[in-house]
Design an enzyme around this catalytic site. Structure first.
Site, PDB file in Angstrom:
ATOM      1  N   ASP A  37      42.558  44.788  45.755  1.00 18.38           N
ATOM      2  CA  ASP A  37      43.733  44.936  45.568  1.00 18.38           C
ATOM      3  C   ASP A  37      44.159  45.295  44.095  1.00 18.38           C
ATOM      4  OD1 ASP A  37      46.449  43.394  44.270  1.00 18.38           O
ATOM      5  OD2 ASP A  37      46.662  43.079  46.349  1.00 18.38           O
ATOM      6  N   ARG A  40      46.186  43.067  41.426  1.00 16.91           N
ATOM      7  CA  ARG A  40      45.187  41.787  40.818  1.00 16.91           C
ATOM      8  C   ARG A  40      44.349  42.420  40.124  1.00 16.91           C
ATOM      9  NH1 ARG A  40      44.552  38.512  46.592  1.00 16.91           N
ATOM     10  NH2 ARG A  40      46.682  37.714  46.811  1.00 16.91           N
ATOM     11  N   ASN A  88      29.012  41.634  44.366  1.00 14.73           N
ATOM     12  CA  ASN A  88      29.559  40.235  44.205  1.00 14.73           C
ATOM     13  C   ASN A  88      30.522  40.086  45.421  1.00 14.73           C
ATOM     14  OD1 ASN A  88      30.338  37.821  42.708  1.00 14.73           O
ATOM     15  ND2 ASN A  88      32.458  39.038  42.853  1.00 14.73           N
ATOM     16  N   TYR A 190      28.299  32.069  57.146  1.00 13.29           N
ATOM     17  CA  TYR A 190      27.984  32.265  55.537  1.00 13.29           C
ATOM     18  C   TYR A 190      26.672  32.286  55.131  1.00 13.29           C
ATOM     19  CZ  TYR A 190      28.740  32.305  50.564  1.00 13.29           C
ATOM     20  OH  TYR A 190      28.577  32.726  49.260  1.00 13.29           O
ATOM     21  N   VAL A 192      23.890  32.583  57.403  1.00 11.26           N
ATOM     22  CA  VAL A 192      23.290  33.632  57.855  1.00 11.26           C
ATOM     23  C   VAL A 192      23.666  34.886  57.100  1.00 11.26           C
ATOM     24  CG1 VAL A 192      23.188  34.978  59.957  1.00 11.26           C
ATOM     25  CG2 VAL A 192      23.328  32.513  60.239  1.00 11.26           C
ATOM     26  N   LYS A 194      24.163  35.417  53.964  1.00  7.38           N
ATOM     27  CA  LYS A 194      23.515  35.308  52.491  1.00  7.38           C
ATOM     28  C   LYS A 194      21.872  35.390  52.840  1.00  7.38           C
ATOM     29  CE  LYS A 194      27.106  35.417  49.767  1.00  7.38           C
ATOM     30  NZ  LYS A 194      27.311  36.568  48.747  1.00  7.38           N
TER      31      LYS A 194
END
Length: 276
Positions: A37, A40, A88, A190, A192, A194
């Site tokens: 975005d 932002r 990230n 989540y 799996v 990572k």
């Protein structure tokens, strides 16, 4: 200022924002705050400028191939290369999310694994020799979160390839859609995603050894962010400590590792330290 360049994906808020802040203070080069975005992202840059810091902004949506290519071409033309890449950007469903397991699996793996992989494949040719890549994993990226011993062994196979790892991710999505995933994969898409990212880190390191590029995965700690529904006890700046260590300070011998929030290397399939 040197001609060095650092990039942090998904960095308009949370840990990514704090990593940009830390890089602006410590890195002798240009730091790119990126977000999907634009408004932002620009607001985040303006907020950091109020602190006397000066990151640059560029739009980057890691789920959009055209966005990645546009960013890659911009960096190549303007700077010629990348010295630090912090992957990230990620998503996570809340514990009480109403979406079916199959939907959560497909969307989470699409962003946290396949989109990161695609971003790396586009940007890695620009990383300069001696560069560093930091993949933001999680305590959930530890192998203990995968119940199946057979699957654990496949993930940590030192000869695992990216196509084989991607196929594992697709098998998980299919199992989640069929509702048969829990006994072998557990109940967290989540986790799996990572685990997949951490496994990818180790493969990437093998592939980049001859270019003197260091790739590491890091558990930044349980941080007070939107992703944790603000339940984490750590501040975003505390969560940035270990990623910044890997990006800037770690010895060159630290590569292809899974690193804890206290900057210590831990065994990916051994016990996990506490607190998280």
């Amino acid at each position: 200022m040197s001609g060095k360049v650092a990039i942090v994906t998904g960095s308009n808020k949370g840990i990514g924002y704090a990593i940009v802040r830390g890089l602006c203070k410590k890195f002798d080069g240009l730091v790119y705050l990126t977000s999907r975005d634009v408004e932002r992202g620009k607001k985040a840059v303006a907020d950091l400028e109020k602190e006397g810091l000066h990151p640059s902004f560029h739009q980057l949506d890691i789920t959009d191939n055209k966005s990645i290519e546009t960013f890659r071409d911009f960096i190549k033309e303007k700077h010629g290369g990348i010295d630090i890449l912090v992957n990230n950007a990620a998503i996570a469903f809340t514990a009480d999310a109403p979406e079916p397991a199959g939907v959560q699996a497909e969307q989470t793996i699409a962003v946290n694994y396949f989109s990161v992989l695609n971003t790396c494949e586009k940007l890695f040719p620009l990383i300069r020799n001696g560069g560093r890549v930091v993949n933001i994993s999680s305590v959930m990226g530890h192998l203990r979160n995968i119940p199946s011993v057979e699957l654990k062994n496949r993930f940590k196979d030192p000869n695992l390839t990216i196509p084989e790892l991607s196929e594992l991710m697709r098998q998980y999505i299919e199992a989640a859609k069929q509702g048969t995933h829990a006994p072998e994969w557990g109940n967290s898409s989540y986790a799996v995603s990572k685990v997949g990212l951490t496994a990818l880190t180790m493969i990437q390191q093998r592939m980049l050894n001859d270019r003197d590029i260091k790739v590491n995965a890091v558990h930044p700690g349980y941080v007070d962010t939107d992703m944790t529904s603000h339940k984490g006890p750590l501040t975003i700046d505390e969560g940035a400590v270990a990623p910044l260590f890997l990006a800037l300070e770690a010895d060159d011998s630290v590569k292809g590792q899974y690193v804890w929030r206290d900057k210590q290397i831990i065994s990916w399939d051994g016990p996990t330290p506490t607190p998280y």
